[in-house]
Enzyme design. Structure first.
Site, mmCIF file in Angstrom:
data_model
loop_
_atom_site.group_PDB
_atom_site.id
_atom_site.type_symbol
_atom_site.label_atom_id
_atom_site.label_comp_id
_atom_site.label_asym_id
_atom_site.label_seq_id
_atom_site.Cartn_x
_atom_site.Cartn_y
_atom_site.Cartn_z
ATOM 1 N N LYS A 1 -13.613 15.118 -41.522
ATOM 2 C CA LYS A 1 -13.005 14.154 -40.855
ATOM 3 C C LYS A 1 -12.027 13.594 -41.961
ATOM 4 O O LYS A 1 -12.085 13.446 -42.935
ATOM 5 C CB LYS A 1 -14.143 12.907 -40.464
ATOM 6 N N SER B 1 -20.244 6.604 -34.813
ATOM 7 C CA SER B 1 -19.209 7.619 -34.767
ATOM 8 C C SER B 1 -19.354 9.119 -35.251
ATOM 9 O O SER B 1 -18.759 9.821 -34.685
ATOM 10 C CB SER B 1 -18.032 7.130 -35.838
ATOM 11 N N SER C 1 -15.853 7.558 -33.346
ATOM 12 C CA SER C 1 -14.400 7.905 -34.133
ATOM 13 C C SER C 1 -14.378 9.440 -34.409
ATOM 14 O O SER C 1 -13.242 9.776 -34.694
ATOM 15 C CB SER C 1 -14.040 6.903 -35.038
#
Ligand code: GLN
Length: 471
Positions: free
Chosen positions: A79, A178, A154
């Site tokens: 990420k 997330s 996210s």
């Protein structure tokens, strides 16, 4: 089976049996990314050179005959809020668009030491604020099951990369859901470790008392492999500690609790049915099931959104045009530098949260909002403690709905915030929690969440693995 379809443990077997090389495996992913990522948009940055050089090193290690780690030579996606030295770390924000990470996050250092291969950095909601990946300043990521739908957020890029076979596994971060919610939307496994189980050193801070790094994988078995590799005390994160994982227990000795407050209106009927079927499945496998109560559930969303915005407003004060990233400093006025840098650099959701958090922390409102939220946070944590006197797991849907359509919720932040109702309480209480895929509603995946006491990742992973083996 194509190389990019393998799980970590399958790929590891293939590598050590010399059925293929790390370079073959890495190239299979890089070629697939080249072909498929135009459709999915999971990656912000592809680190091809790094991946190829790491793969060659891993091949040398394997051919030397020395014993290698199960993650040696296995390609992953990271990420874009977890630092990889020398690689751009944007947090999907214009303010960090050209920011190069000056060092490796603790988790990256651990994985590099095991010979991991980094394919690239994945798309996300800006600064991890969101539940759909649409808050990225660059582009939205698509759900691999249907590209008209969001992948969740996210960590949507990380989840989509695993689900679309654009990485073997991925790292994400989870502040209010997330990792678990995008895992659920994309039909994969996502583990949010206990607060403190994994070092946050090198994770760009959003809400520091809630953030945790964790794995997104194809199976619970793989999640266990990655968790074992990244967990543990790190002197650079004073909140981190070592936790046990001896796995010497019979998983069927554990009891599952179903919170009566979770099956209420708002949850989609299909999701409710699929989760109830899975509960039946757990029962028929031999688990004992009991109803429990989490009475403060109705306060979760306001509490979570006061605390995360307050912490975010403090953490994001560092992006001022002086220290990091974007700087609008062409005029001779410091206030102007601050205002224009932040005004142009941050997107709408980030600004909304900074304003809300600044308000909640301001003198005169602090007691009514921030302090009150902290008190309610304790009540929410105590709900779990009481439930865990009777049961070992709490089972729930991961999200009240399957993936929703792109643009469906962007103009309605409140409905986006409601996505976190089952995941955010777990962060408020600092607990470990996993999402595993359990079925489909209109061809979109549905996930189930299992939560346990602090540092009981071992029993969650074992129960999830047991379920997946006996599905
Ligand atoms: N959807 C939640 C939010 O917007 C979760 C974010 C996260 O876990 N990083 O805050």
């Amino acid at each position: 089976m194509e190389l990019y379809e393998l799980t970590i443990s399958q790929a590891h077997k293939g590598l050590i049996n010399r059925e293929f090389s790390c370079l073959d495996l890495t190239k299979a992913y890089l070629e697939r990314i080249e072909r498929e990522d135009k459709r999915i948009s999971a990656y912000i940055t592809i680190t091809e050179d790094l991946a190829v050089s790491q793969a060659k090193k891993a091949d040398e290690l394997i051919s030397s005959g020395r014993e290698v780690d199960v993650l040696t030579g296995i390609p992953l996606a990271v990420k874009d809020n977890i630092l990889v030295s020398g690689v751009k770390n944007t947090c999907a924000s214009k303010i960090l668009e050209n920011y190069l990470a000056p060092y490796d996050a603790a988790v990256i250092k651990k994985l590099k030491n095991k010979g991991a291969v980094i394919l690239g950095k994945t798309n996300m909601d800006e600064f991890a604020m969101g539940a759909s990946c649409e808050n990225s300043a660059f582009f939205p990521t698509k759900n691999p099951h249907n590209i008209d739908y969001v992948p969740g957020g996210s960590s949507g890029g990380s989840a989509a990369s695993v689900a679309a076979n654009l990485s073997c596994y991925a790292l994400g971060s989870d502040t209010g859901g997330s990792i678990r919610q995008p895992a659920s939307f994309c039909g994969i496994v996502g583990l949010k470790p206990t607060y403190g189980a994994v070092s946050r050193y090198g994770l760009v801070a959003f809400a520091s008392s809630l953030d945790q790094i964790g794995p997104l994988t194809k199976t619970a078995e793989d999640a266990k492999i990655v968790f074992k590799a990244i967990k543990g005390k790190d002197e650079m994160d004073s909140t981190s500690l070592d936790c046990s994982d001896d796995y010497r227990f019979n998983v069927l000795d554990f009891k599952i609790g179903i919170p009566k407050e979770y099956f209420i209106k708002g949850i989609e009927p299909d999701v409710e049915k699929i989760v109830k079927d899975a509960i039946g499945r757990f029962e028929s496998l031999g688990f004992k099931i009991e109803e429990v109560s989490l009475p403060h559930t109705k306060y979760v969303i306001p509490t979570y959104y006061l605390i995360n915005t307050s912490e975010a407003s403090a953490n994001l004060a560092r992006y001022d045009g002086i220290k990091y990233g974007l700087s609008r400093n062409d005029r001779d006025d410091l206030i102007d530098v601050y205002l224009r840098t932040r005004g142009e650099g941050f997107g709408r959701e980030v600004k909304r949260r900074i304003m809300l958090g600044t308000f909640a922390l301001s003198s005169g409102y602090y007691d009514a909002y921030y302090l009150k939220a902290q008190k309610v946070r304790t009540l929410i944590k105590q709900d779990f403690e009481r439930a865990f006197e009777k049961v070992d797991f709490i089972l729930s849907p991961t999200s009240p709905t399957p993936a929703f359509k792109i643009k469906e919720k962007v103009t309605d932040p409140l409905s986006m915030y409601l996505c976190d109702v089952f995941t955010a309480p777990v962060n408020l209480a600092g607990l470990p929690s996993i999402s595993i895929p359990i079925g489909f509603s209109n061809e979109l995946p549905v996930g189930l969440q299992l939560t346990a006491k602090p540092f009981k990742e071992d029993i969650i992973l074992e129960a999830a693995q047991f379920y997946q083996k006996n599905e």
